[in-house]
Design a protein around this motif. Structure first.
Motif, PDB file in Angstrom:
ATOM      1  N   LYS A   3       0.810  -1.219   0.000  1.00 56.18           N
ATOM      2  CA  LYS A   3       0.000   0.000   0.000  1.00 56.18           C
ATOM      3  C   LYS A   3       0.838   1.261   0.000  1.00 56.18           C
ATOM      4  CE  LYS A   3      -3.863   0.267   2.051  1.00 56.18           C
ATOM      5  NZ  LYS A   3      -4.945   0.383   3.047  1.00 56.18           N
ATOM      6  N   ASN A   4       2.170   1.122   0.008  1.00 59.56           N
ATOM      7  CA  ASN A   4       3.002   2.316   0.050  1.00 59.56           C
ATOM      8  C   ASN A   4       4.402   2.020  -0.469  1.00 59.56           C
ATOM      9  OD1 ASN A   4       4.221   0.880   2.189  1.00 59.56           O
ATOM     10  ND2 ASN A   4       2.986   1.935   3.719  1.00 59.56           N
ATOM     11  N   LEU A   5       5.130   3.066  -0.726  1.00 59.68           N
ATOM     12  CA  LEU A   5       6.535   2.965  -1.132  1.00 59.68           C
ATOM     13  C   LEU A   5       7.211   4.273  -0.772  1.00 59.68           C
ATOM     14  CD1 LEU A   5       8.827   1.426  -2.620  1.00 59.68           C
ATOM     15  CD2 LEU A   5       8.099   2.603  -4.714  1.00 59.68           C
ATOM     16  N   TYR A   6       8.417   4.164  -0.204  1.00 60.24           N
ATOM     17  CA  TYR A   6       9.174   5.342   0.224  1.00 60.24           C
ATOM     18  C   TYR A   6      10.391   5.483  -0.680  1.00 60.24           C
ATOM     19  CZ  TYR A   6      10.832   8.756   3.722  1.00 60.24           C
ATOM     20  OH  TYR A   6      11.211   9.901   4.378  1.00 60.24           O
ATOM     21  N   ILE A   7      10.416   6.560  -1.456  1.00 60.34           N
ATOM     22  CA  ILE A   7      11.546   6.831  -2.352  1.00 60.34           C
ATOM     23  C   ILE A   7      12.449   7.856  -1.677  1.00 60.34           C
ATOM     24  CG2 ILE A   7      12.262   7.675  -4.626  1.00 60.34           C
ATOM     25  CD1 ILE A   7       9.566   6.816  -5.711  1.00 60.34           C
ATOM     26  N   GLN A  32      -6.187   2.943  -8.550  1.00 61.13           N
ATOM     27  CA  GLN A  32      -7.062   4.062  -8.890  1.00 61.13           C
ATOM     28  C   GLN A  32      -6.737   5.325  -8.104  1.00 61.13           C
ATOM     29  OE1 GLN A  32     -11.104   3.571  -7.764  1.00 61.13           O
ATOM     30  NE2 GLN A  32     -11.753   5.515  -8.632  1.00 61.13           N
ATOM     31  N   ARG A  33      -6.672   5.211  -6.775  1.00 68.00           N
ATOM     32  CA  ARG A  33      -6.501   6.394  -5.927  1.00 68.00           C
ATOM     33  C   ARG A  33      -5.127   6.356  -5.274  1.00 68.00           C
ATOM     34  NH1 ARG A  33     -11.041   6.177  -1.716  1.00 68.00           N
ATOM     35  NH2 ARG A  33     -10.249   4.042  -1.627  1.00 68.00           N
ATOM     36  N   VAL A  34      -4.262   7.259  -5.695  1.00 64.62           N
ATOM     37  CA  VAL A  34      -2.888   7.306  -5.192  1.00 64.62           C
ATOM     38  C   VAL A  34      -2.638   8.675  -4.564  1.00 64.62           C
ATOM     39  CG1 VAL A  34      -0.443   7.094  -5.766  1.00 64.62           C
ATOM     40  CG2 VAL A  34      -2.130   5.711  -6.983  1.00 64.62           C
ATOM     41  N   ALA A  35      -2.045   8.672  -3.375  1.00 64.78           N
ATOM     42  CA  ALA A  35      -1.661   9.914  -2.706  1.00 64.78           C
ATOM     43  C   ALA A  35      -0.150  10.082  -2.768  1.00 64.78           C
ATOM     44  CB  ALA A  35      -2.128   9.902  -1.250  1.00 64.78           C
ATOM     45  N   PHE A  36       0.286  11.323  -2.658  1.00 64.42           N
ATOM     46  CA  PHE A  36       1.720  11.628  -2.615  1.00 64.42           C
ATOM     47  C   PHE A  36       2.011  12.339  -1.301  1.00 64.42           C
ATOM     48  CE2 PHE A  36       5.404  14.393  -3.791  1.00 64.42           C
ATOM     49  CZ  PHE A  36       6.320  13.360  -3.987  1.00 64.42           C
ATOM     50  N   ARG A 103      -7.871   7.262   2.984  1.00 62.27           N
ATOM     51  CA  ARG A 103      -8.627   7.852   1.879  1.00 62.27           C
ATOM     52  C   ARG A 103      -8.136   7.432   0.500  1.00 62.27           C
ATOM     53  NH1 ARG A 103      -8.043  13.173   1.485  1.00 62.27           N
ATOM     54  NH2 ARG A 103      -6.415  13.542   3.019  1.00 62.27           N
ATOM     55  N   PHE A 104      -6.957   6.796   0.453  1.00 65.68           N
ATOM     56  CA  PHE A 104      -6.378   6.426  -0.829  1.00 65.68           C
ATOM     57  C   PHE A 104      -5.980   4.954  -0.814  1.00 65.68           C
ATOM     58  CE2 PHE A 104      -5.995  10.547  -2.929  1.00 65.68           C
ATOM     59  CZ  PHE A 104      -6.162  11.410  -1.861  1.00 65.68           C
ATOM     60  N   ASP A 105      -5.849   4.378  -2.011  1.00 65.18           N
ATOM     61  CA  ASP A 105      -5.482   2.971  -2.127  1.00 65.18           C
ATOM     62  C   ASP A 105      -3.979   2.745  -2.005  1.00 65.18           C
ATOM     63  OD1 ASP A 105      -7.919   2.877  -4.731  1.00 65.18           O
ATOM     64  OD2 ASP A 105      -8.179   2.210  -2.656  1.00 65.18           O
ATOM     65  N   PHE A 106      -3.201   3.777  -2.267  1.00 66.80           N
ATOM     66  CA  PHE A 106      -1.738   3.644  -2.258  1.00 66.80           C
ATOM     67  C   PHE A 106      -1.151   5.010  -1.919  1.00 66.80           C
ATOM     68  CE2 PHE A 106       2.557   3.398  -3.829  1.00 66.80           C
ATOM     69  CZ  PHE A 106       2.913   2.057  -3.726  1.00 66.80           C
ATOM     70  N   VAL A 107      -0.086   5.017  -1.128  1.00 62.92           N
ATOM     71  CA  VAL A 107       0.596   6.272  -0.809  1.00 62.92           C
ATOM     72  C   VAL A 107       2.056   6.170  -1.258  1.00 62.92           C
ATOM     73  CG1 VAL A 107       1.206   7.940   0.972  1.00 62.92           C
ATOM     74  CG2 VAL A 107      -0.894   6.592   1.207  1.00 62.92           C
ATOM     75  N   LEU A 108       2.442   7.043  -2.160  1.00 65.53           N
ATOM     76  CA  LEU A 108       3.834   7.135  -2.587  1.00 65.53           C
ATOM     77  C   LEU A 108       4.496   8.243  -1.785  1.00 65.53           C
ATOM     78  CD1 LEU A 108       6.039   6.154  -4.545  1.00 65.53           C
ATOM     79  CD2 LEU A 108       5.314   7.935  -6.136  1.00 65.53           C
ATOM     80  N   LEU A 109       5.565   7.889  -1.073  1.00 69.77           N
ATOM     81  CA  LEU A 109       6.254   8.850  -0.220  1.00 69.77           C
ATOM     82  C   LEU A 109       7.619   9.188  -0.795  1.00 69.77           C
ATOM     83  CD1 LEU A 109       4.870   6.426   1.800  1.00 69.77           C
ATOM     84  CD2 LEU A 109       5.277   8.255   3.440  1.00 69.77           C
ATOM     85  N   GLU A 110       8.061  10.419  -0.543  1.00 64.61           N
ATOM     86  CA  GLU A 110       9.392  10.839  -0.979  1.00 64.61           C
ATOM     87  C   GLU A 110      10.135  11.464   0.195  1.00 64.61           C
ATOM     88  OE1 GLU A 110       9.535  13.891  -3.927  1.00 64.61           O
ATOM     89  OE2 GLU A 110      11.712  13.820  -4.108  1.00 64.61           O
ATOM     90  N   ALA A 362       0.952  -6.868  -5.737  1.00 64.05           N
ATOM     91  CA  ALA A 362       0.530  -8.247  -5.944  1.00 64.05           C
ATOM     92  C   ALA A 362      -0.923  -8.299  -6.420  1.00 64.05           C
ATOM     93  CB  ALA A 362       0.687  -9.036  -4.651  1.00 64.05           C
ATOM     94  N   ALA A 363      -1.728  -7.386  -5.984  1.00 64.95           N
ATOM     95  CA  ALA A 363      -3.127  -7.317  -6.382  1.00 64.95           C
ATOM     96  C   ALA A 363      -3.501  -5.855  -6.546  1.00 64.95           C
ATOM     97  CB  ALA A 363      -4.020  -7.974  -5.337  1.00 64.95           C
ATOM     98  N   CYS A 364      -4.493  -5.581  -7.375  1.00 68.21           N
ATOM     99  CA  CYS A 364      -4.836  -4.184  -7.629  1.00 68.21           C
ATOM    100  C   CYS A 364      -6.327  -4.020  -7.906  1.00 68.21           C
ATOM    101  CB  CYS A 364      -4.026  -3.644  -8.813  1.00 68.21           C
ATOM    102  SG  CYS A 364      -4.233  -4.593 -10.323  1.00 68.21           S
TER     103      CYS A 364
END
Length: 702
Positions: A3-7, A32-36, A103-110, A362-364
């Motif tokens: 559900k997340n990834l930290y770059i 569908q719903r991605v937060a940054f 609120r989101f399906d995935f959170v991409l962090l930096e 793995a699933a989406c």
């Protein structure tokens, strides 16, 4: 599902913003719903927006507020740690993250940018935040100006630190590497840590160089001339203090000339050099001291056709201006689509996105957003690259789109038009179209063959050889003939020509597919959570029942090509047998014919629009239907209804309308709206390339 990834980078200026762009686009392909989220930003205060948050929110329209995309500035975080409030800081970061997660399906962090003066603090705080949030980490290492041994050593040191903190490392991207050593470096990295995902991306000079627009922002300069040339990249700075004869010896390609505003000789000689084939193209000028060109010099510049270079004005003197510019480095600005597309194209070329995607997701979810759909179009087009001809080689928008298409590797391109005029346009727009074929129809070795072919095909219609020659000099006719002769796989036109000019040649000699009598069109309507297919909204004014049935079947086939499962609704002003009238009876008959010709398709009609799209209404009006309430393909009874409805949905629902996509032709030819944007052209070329993939490619450059 992850559900997340930290770059995060391992040091400053790793170029991680380009990696963030690539990863965000990769994630949006499936989610569908991605937060940054940036837990800590590097801006000194909250009065200035963070560069990377602004870039990502502008590019991807994630539906979130800027204020929700960060927790602290770097100074605030350091102050809290110094005051012993380390735990409170982490709790606030966690709370803001959890709000996004809910609120989101995935959170991409930096992570941070390592520009705060304390790299050890930033390295540790990034590792700690990633560990506390349970994020897998993608490390971005800086290979610039380092030997292979130094790169491997520093990369492994960073990896060990993160692993010691219990953090999972998803992958390591070594960025800005020497292009000569990328393959060997990648092999050595993989030897040292088997099973770890490593990718090496070479230094892209165009991403590291600032544009004139960035110089203007950095200096707070006024733009005097060349507002439309600000995307030009700057290679170096030339302080012009010599006389003209000596100054010109120092001018190089993409130099930015810095000179006092009263040096009329330098100003005019710089403009002259930009227009001369004997000198390299400079990027622009910065006039210092707040001194504007004299009245007559300004008059000369304003009379220069196209004003071939940008000119900035600053208040500071020359030495101070040059000093300030030494601190500027290239960034990817939200408005700089050239840099953005270069970054995305380089990422896709150097990173095995399918391998990375397999580890990450793995699933989406099954829903699809406009960005996801547009991304899938590009990927589908790239999977079996086709050759597309663009007859409007003198259109600024077409040339800008061609630059993007070539950078992304979407298709092979041929541009038609007077070669000198096309090359002048390319130079004025500062584009790189070296990968495109430029063809002047009347000077093409194929011209006479095309004239004779057209004459033989149309002489029964009274076409003479002279008329055939005149018509084939028209780039649209020439481009269509390229497709007919398998010298191109498809054609896109219409940004500066009418629909009739675009499609008439196709009707004349490309003709329709076997078993198809009607050429029609669809729009791919990208809503916030799905893609719908609307037809016909552009070609057939008042179709008969038989034509309507054919449009329905062709639209269902088109939907399948683009990954939309077809549930076809034949629209009318009544649902089922509730209404009477000639138009309703036409739709009933069209539905009967369509079911008879294509019994495998799910087709229902007549249906009102609300019964076709809304499950609750469908349950009331037509319960038990496999189409009503879940239709994906909407067939309108006439052009008036279809054209107005697609525009109403586009405006009222904020949908992205891609099209019109022509269907039924033997070979793909697509028409652009004269109000089309550059992204519209990119999408239409991708669609045309995908349509062309259904036949074996035999195209060659003519």
């Amino acid at each position: 599902m992850s559900k997340n990834l930290y770059i995060t980078g391992t040091e400053s200026r790793t170029g991680k913003s380009a990696i963030v762009l690539g990863i965000m686009q990769l994630v949006l392909r499936d989610v569908q719903r991605v937060a940054f989220f940036r837990p800590i930003i590097s801006t000194p205060s909250k009065t200035k927006k963070d560069h990377d948050i602004n870039l990502i929110l502008s590019q991807f329209y994630l539906g979130m507020r800027y204020e929700d995309a960060y927790a602290y500035t770097i100074q605030e975080a350091r102050d809290l740690v110094n005051k012993g409030q380390h735990t409170a800081m982490l709790e606030t970061i966690l709370n803001k993250y959890k709000d996004l997660e809910s609120r989101f399906d995935f959170v991409l962090l930096e992570g941070t940018d390592f520009l705060g003066g304390d790299p050890a603090f930033e390295f540790d705080i990034n590792a700690e935040i990633a560990s506390n949030l349970g994020c897998p980490v993608l490390l971005v290492a800086n290979a610039q100006h380092k030997s292979e041994e130094e790169i491997i050593s520093s990369t492994h040191l960073a990896m060990d630190t993160y692993l010691q903190k219990g953090t999972e490392i998803l992958a390591v991207v070594v960025n800005r590497a020497d292009t000569k050593n990328t393959r060997h470096l990648l092999a050595e990295l993989r030897k040292t840590a088997k099973g770890m995902l490593f990718y090496v991306i070479p230094e892209m000079a165009s991403l590291g160089k600032p544009s004139v627009a960035e110089v203007q922002k950095w200096l707070g300069a006024e733009v005097l001339y060349g507002q439309d040339r600000l995307e030009t990249l700057v290679d170096d700075y030339v302080i012009a203090a010599m006389q003209v004869g000596n100054f010109l010896d120092y001018v190089g390609k993409s130099s930015l000339v810095i000179t006092p505003g009263d040096r009329s000789d330098i100003i005019l000689s710089t403009f002259a050099s930009r227009s001369s084939a004997s000198f390299p193209d400079v990027a622009g000028m910065v006039l210092t001291g707040g001194l504007r060109p004299s009245k007559n010099v300004a008059k000369l510049i304003e009379g220069w056709t196209g004003v071939p270079l940008p000119v900035l004005l600053v208040k500071d003197h020359t030495y101070k201006t040059a000093q300030v510019l030494t601190e500027l480095y290239g960034k990817i600005e939200p408005e700089d689509q050239k840099k953005i597309q270069t970054a995305l194209g380089t990422f896709e070329e150097c990173v095995d996105t399918e391998e990375l995607r397999g580890r990450l997701i793995a699933a989406c979810p099954t829903k699809i957003t406009p960005k996801m759909f547009e991304y899938s179009l590009i990927q589908m087009a790239k999977s079996a690259k086709q050759h597309i001809v663009l007859p409007e080689g003198v259109s600024d928008r077409v040339l800008q789109a061609a630059d993007i298409l070539l950078r992304r590797g979407v298709a092979e391109l041929t541009l038609l038009g007077d070669e000198a005029k096309v090359r002048t346009k390319i130079s004025q727009l500062d584009l790189n179209l070296s990968g495109a074929n430029l063809v002047d129809p009347i000077r093409s070795p194929s011209f006479d063959d095309y004239v004779n072919t057209y004459y033989e095909l149309r002489k029964h219609k009274g076409i003479s050889l002279e008329i055939a020659r005149d018509l084939m000099a028209d780039p649209t006719y020439f481009g269509t003939m390229m497709v007919h002769k398998d010298h191109a796989d498809g054609m896109v036109s219409g940004s500066i020509t009418t629909t009739q000019q675009t499609i008439r040649p196709a009707f004349e000699f490309i003709k329709t597919k076997p078993g198809v009598s009607t050429v029609s069109s669809v729009f791919l309507m990208c809503l916030k959570d799905r893609v719908l297919v609307f037809g016909d909204c552009a070609v057939v004014p008042n179709p008969t029942a038989s034509q309507l049935a054919e449009i329905a079947i062709q639209s269902a086939r088109t939907a399948e090509i683009f990954g939309v499962f077809p549930r076809v609704a034949m629209l009318s002003y009544s649902t089922g047998s509730s209404g009477k009238g000639e138009e309703v009876e036409k739709v009933m008959e069209a539905t009967r014919i369509a079911k008879e010709r294509a019994p495998e398709l799910l087709i229902e009609g007549p249906l009102q629009y609300d019964a076709a799209i809304d499950p609750e209404v469908a349950q009331t009006k037509l319960p038990g239907s496999v189409v009503a309430g879940q239709a994906t393909v909407f067939i309108f009874p006439d052009l008036n209804t279809g054209n107005n409805t697609y525009k109403a949905v586009q405006r009222a629902a904020g949908a992205v309308a891609i099209g019109p996509v022509l269907q039924g032709l033997n070979k793909p030819v697509n028409d652009l709206s004269r109000g089309c944007t550059v992204p519209d052209i990119v999408n239409t070329v991708a669609i045309t390339a995908i349509q062309a993939q259904s036949k074996p490619s035999k195209s060659k450059v003519c």
